[in-house]
Enzyme design. Sequence first.
Site, mmCIF file in Angstrom:
data_model
loop_
_atom_site.group_PDB
_atom_site.id
_atom_site.type_symbol
_atom_site.label_atom_id
_atom_site.label_comp_id
_atom_site.label_asym_id
_atom_site.label_seq_id
_atom_site.Cartn_x
_atom_site.Cartn_y
_atom_site.Cartn_z
ATOM 1 N N TYR A 226 6.500 -43.290 -19.744
ATOM 2 C CA TYR A 226 5.403 -42.322 -19.712
ATOM 3 C C TYR A 226 4.325 -42.781 -18.731
ATOM 4 C CZ TYR A 226 1.471 -39.445 -21.303
ATOM 5 O OH TYR A 226 0.393 -38.590 -21.357
ATOM 6 N N LYS A 230 3.203 -40.999 -14.994
ATOM 7 C CA LYS A 230 1.845 -40.607 -14.637
ATOM 8 C C LYS A 230 1.381 -41.319 -13.370
ATOM 9 C CE LYS A 230 1.209 -37.738 -18.023
ATOM 10 N NZ LYS A 230 1.039 -36.292 -17.785
#
Length: 317
Positions: A226, A230
Amino acid sequence: MMKSIVLYQTSILHRSMASKELAPSKTPFFPNHFIRNQFGTKPQFPPETTNLSGRVAIVTGSNTGLGLECARQLLSYKLSRLILAVRSVKKGEDAASGLTSQYPNAVIEVWQFEMTSYDSIRALAARVGKLSRLDMAILNAGVGFHDFKIVPSTGHEETIQVNYLSTMLLAVLLLPSLKTKSPTGPGRLTISTAMLSMTAKFPNKHEDPLLPSFDDKRYFDASDIYATSKLLGQMFVWKLTDLVTAEEVVVNMVEPGFVKGTDLHKDRPFGTRALLGLFKAAAARTVQVGASAYVDACAVKSKESHGCILTNWEIAP
């Protein structure tokens, strides 16, 4: 006193300089940044005089959580037309029904949209291209913490597919509409990000070619993917805003903070979700506060935010 002066001068500097011009942050995310984000920052809701009458906005992933609350707040500032781009039409229509009961004068539409499908992304952009007006696009849709999964239609690992490849493809495809269909000035493109990117290990960073290596399970780390997804998005926007000027479209990224009331951790094991629930109760922002950062980024901030990451309602490194 001297410390207060330095902090004030730093705050002024952050407001006047773009993210690219600021020195990289060397402050560890935990606990320093996290404590400041969650406990040391006062929310900055848009001025009461904010008026979005006549304007048109599209919000992805807007049937629940931050996306839904962002939509609600935009409508509270008299947004005229809202498009909810969602995976489930039924859930989108349920959300739209609730919003319509609160804001009966606004036009609210539900458009089906699947982030794991390039065809769906292209279709959404084509449909947007037929609008007579588009002022704002808030790309909120994404996935949280998942186990390793390949998207059959693309062959890519799901988190990288949704949070990076699909999100950035949609961003690029929306630029022409935002450039030409916003009569009040440059259109606004706001993309959700997370400062967990500061913790990204990015173990395959030296692989060449890079993107296929994310589809190799050897490199997959459920606790890191994750953050890495990003980080990739931030790198992409860094380059994108070298090619798109603020006079054409204002492109920024916003970090809403650690927020409760979202589905970010819904696929984690029960025990993990239980512990996170306790942590959220003690430390997380409300969804109203988190969504206000989105509205600030797309409706309050102007050209000075182009190419920037906005954290705690201010420009950050």
